[in-house]
Scaffold this active site. Structure first.
Site, PDB file in Angstrom:
ATOM      1  N   CYS A   1      -8.951 -22.958  12.007  1.00 53.29           N
ATOM      2  CA  CYS A   1      -8.991 -22.490  10.616  1.00 53.29           C
ATOM      3  C   CYS A   1      -8.120 -23.382   9.740  1.00 53.29           C
ATOM      4  CB  CYS A   1      -8.480 -21.051  10.548  1.00 53.29           C
ATOM      5  SG  CYS A   1      -8.152 -20.460   8.875  1.00 53.29           S
TER       6      CYS A   1
ATOM      7  N   ARG B   1      -7.413 -15.028  10.559  1.00 53.81           N
ATOM      8  CA  ARG B   1      -8.422 -16.022  10.184  1.00 53.81           C
ATOM      9  C   ARG B   1      -8.744 -16.984  11.314  1.00 53.81           C
ATOM     10  NH1 ARG B   1      -5.477 -18.290   5.066  1.00 53.81           N
ATOM     11  NH2 ARG B   1      -3.697 -17.552   6.259  1.00 53.81           N
TER      12      ARG B   1
ATOM     13  N   TYR C   1       0.835  -1.189   0.000  1.00 53.57           N
ATOM     14  CA  TYR C   1       0.000   0.000   0.000  1.00 53.57           C
ATOM     15  C   TYR C   1       0.878   1.252   0.000  1.00 53.57           C
ATOM     16  CZ  TYR C   1      -3.739  -3.324   0.852  1.00 53.57           C
ATOM     17  OH  TYR C   1      -4.611  -4.367   0.739  1.00 53.57           O
TER      18      TYR C   1
ATOM     19  N   CYS D   1      -8.562 -22.401   4.136  1.00 53.92           N
ATOM     20  CA  CYS D   1      -9.203 -22.758   2.870  1.00 53.92           C
ATOM     21  C   CYS D   1      -9.290 -21.579   1.915  1.00 53.92           C
ATOM     22  CB  CYS D   1     -10.595 -23.322   3.129  1.00 53.92           C
ATOM     23  SG  CYS D   1     -11.794 -22.073   3.667  1.00 53.92           S
TER      24      CYS D   1
END
Length: 646
Positions: A343, A320, A174, A346
């Site tokens: 988690c 996640r 960024y 995926c």
């Protein structure tokens, strides 16, 4: 296991944090279109605060609409956002959790598709990953100085909203990181040309933000310590910059990696090792004394605690993992490790974000829907028969039992888990085993009666007499209408993954989708030396998300024992070989075995049988692949949704 180090109180600057677990900043596409927050977003964060995490970094919040990344990204660009953010902070603080804002401008990685205007950057270097393919306009010196002020005003807003920490987003390619990186900064003025000059804008932003937040609010900087792109930043480049950050009074260095052109590093898929950035952070800690975070596939408390105990990092950042299970900290602290919903990387949440959808979670149907799930009222207990022990059936049975219903789960096989048992056979998917184990554990902890080895028919259901029958019988492999496809040396991929057949020699796989590709990986890991994938389209695993597809194609293409033939079909199979056709050209090849992986069809025989008998004497629902073969998320979510509707 006590996890003493993970739950040890700590400080970031003058801000006390109750433990060393941080929720990493993750964009979610939950905000309003004007960048303000809402009840849904606040509920989501409060649920994570309630779950026991020490600090939540909300997400990258745009300081200027020109630098916005997604339609429903949170903004910190206008005073109008302050009241909503104040309510957000109050909700999180009620549970003893600290809250941090991440200030961001997308720069060259913004898109006219989202913002409606040309992106800007240090230099006119386009981001080739974005579909819009915009050429950014080079910022003038006056505009750069104006952006420094914009960061300062954004920091002031976070303080007024009651946030405890402000983070400058200098990672992931960024704008702030773009100035630092020789990959994106080609300037030859006071803001580019040398390493020292490339540091100027990031350091000016840091100084201006510190002026606004003072000493009572902590100041962090997020950095891609290695951009993993030719011509980009390396660890050798960023360590001197991090030393400068410490000299400027930064309270925390939040380490990450990658830019959009190396997007696999921004959120790593299954197959990347757990703790994939630990070694890099350990090296950074040799050069700075301020606290340093580590992120990257850290999805269980055992690994997190060991990293801290070994002195490799000061804080653990999970994104996640807490999206999948907001209660992970509390469960770990209480020793309820089997109850953690781990988690599996995926990438479904990341794929949804990439298409500007609000993110969900494959294994946590309540993520982003906390209020809806909390408001479900338990009704009269009903007798529920669930037919099928795959992910849809397991999720339905466990959720229905949790709502107070009397549940019987029937599975015709001898094991629960359905096709997930086969999906986790390739080594890069082995963490799916933990998803299966958790689904089964949920059923075992409930009052669900499980009956294995029982093939249910309509007569069975009539005899049992449930109030509700939920059909979750999954899907079956499809065979094409190709002459000779029923030869004894032709097998469906599911039987290969289930190791029902043994194969030696050369193997041809018909179908280069997810199942065919992962079967090829599985066979290579078993030692097969000659594999050819036949795919009728122009790309293998074309239907997968960006990161998952990239990783799986990489596994295939880097292996010289796997040959890929795209735009090719199998026309005939006989004893003399396999006839292939590629755009009108024919070729006959030899193979010892043909593996069929051309797709799945609903296994809905009992559903058809029920409705062929007329109106059944019980309520009937169908969930998962027996409705339409899809992915794990749809199976789990549909199973839970039907259970909640009973």
């Amino acid at each position: 296991m006590a996890f003493d180090k993970l739950f040890e109180p700590a400080h970031i600057g003058k801000v006390a944090v109750k433990n060393r677990l941080i929720m990493a900043p993750c964009e979610r596409n939950y905000a309003n279109l004007d960048g303000t927050t809402n009840q849904r977003y606040n509920d989501y964060l409060v649920e994570r605060a309630k779950g026991g995490v020490g600090l939540i970094l909300v997400e990258s919040m745009y300081i200027d609409p020109v630098g916005r990344n997604h339609f429903r990204q949170l903004g910190i660009h206008d005073d109008a956002v302050i009241p909503g953010l104040k309510r957000m902070a109050d909700g999180v603080h009620a549970y003893g959790c600290r809250l941090g804002a991440e200030l961001q401008h997308g720069g060259r990685q913004s898109s006219s598709f989202v913002t409606g205007c040309q992106p800007v950057g240090p230099s006119p270097v386009p981001c080739k990953v974005l579909a819009a393919g915009d050429l950014p306009r080079e910022l003038t010196v006056d505009e750069i100085r104006g952006l420094v002020e914009s960061f300062g005003r954004a920091a002031r807003r976070t303080v007024e909203a009651g946030f405890d920490l402000v983070e400058v987003h200098g990672a992931h390619g960024y704008l702030v990181g773009q100035f630092l990186s020789p990959f994106s900064n080609k300037r030859q003025d006071e803001y580019g040309g040398t390493a020292e000059k490339r540091m100027r804008f990031p350091l000016e932003v840091v100084r201006r933000v510190r002026q606004e937040v003072g000493s009572q609010v902590a100041l962090a900087y997020r950095i891609s310590a290695n951009e993993y792109i030719e011509g980009g930043l390396t660890l050798e480049d960023t360590i001197p910059f991090m030393e400068r950050l410490e000299a400027e009074g930064i309270d925390l260095i939040d380490v990450s990696a990658g830019i959009y052109e190396s997007i696999i590093w921004l959120a790593q898929p299954a197959g990347f090792p757990r703790g994939c950035m630990v070694d890099m952070v350990e090296e950074i800690r040799k050069h700075v004394t301020v606290p340093v975070t580590v992120v990257g596939r850290i999805n269980n408390p055992e690994l997190a605690n060991s990293i801290l105990e070994e002195g490799k990092a000061d804080f653990i950042a999970m994104g996640r993992a807490l999206h999948a299970d907001p209660e992970l900290p509390n469960k770990a602290k209480a020793g309820r490790l089997k109850g953690i919903r781990t988690c599996p990387a995926c990438m479904r949440c990341s794929d949804e974000l990439g298409t500007n959808l609000p993110i969900s979670c494959t294994i946590n149907p309540s993520a982003g829907k906390e209020r809806e799930f909390a408001s479900v009222k338990r009704g009269v207990s009903r007798r529920v028969a669930v037919v099928g022990g795959g992910p849809a059936g397991l999720a339905c049975a466990a959720t229905a039992a949790a709502q107070g219903h009397s549940v019987v789960l029937y599975e015709k096989g001898t094991n629960l888990g359905g096709q997930l048992r086969l999906a986790c056979k390739p080594s890069h998917k082995r963490e799916l085993r933990e998803v299966i184990d958790h689904l089964i554990w949920q059923v075992e902890q409930s009052d669900v009666e499980v009956i294995l080895g029982s093939e249910v028919t309509y007569d069975t259901l009539k005899q049992v007499g449930p109030d509700v029958a939920v059909i979750a019988t999954g899907a079956r492999p499809v065979k094409p209408f190709t002459p000779g496809i029923d030869n004894p040396w032709c097998h469906v991929a599911m039987d290969v993954l289930d190791e029902k057949v043994r194969m030696d020699g050369s193997i041809l796989i018909l179908g280069g989708g997810l199942i065919g590709a992962e079967t090829a990986v599985f066979l290579r890991e078993k030692g097969t030396e000659q594999i050819t994938i036949i795919e009728p389209t122009d790309k293998v695993v074309g239907g997968l998300g960006l990161r998952e597809g990239w990783h799986l194609r990489h596994l295939l293409e880097e292996d010289d024992k796997i040959v890929i033939k795209c735009n090719t079909t199998v026309e005939r199979v006989d004893e003399s070989g396999i006839l292939l056709q590629n755009r009108g050209s024919y070729e006959r090849v030899k193979a010892d075995y043909l593996v069929i992986a051309v797709g799945m069809a609903p296994e809905n025989g009992i559903w058809e049988e029920v409705w062929c008998q007329g109106q059944p004497p019980f309520e009937v629902h169908a969930v998962g692949d027996c409705v339409l073969p899809r992915r794990m998320k749809e199976a789990i979510h549909e199973g839970a949704a039907v259970a909640l509707s009973l």
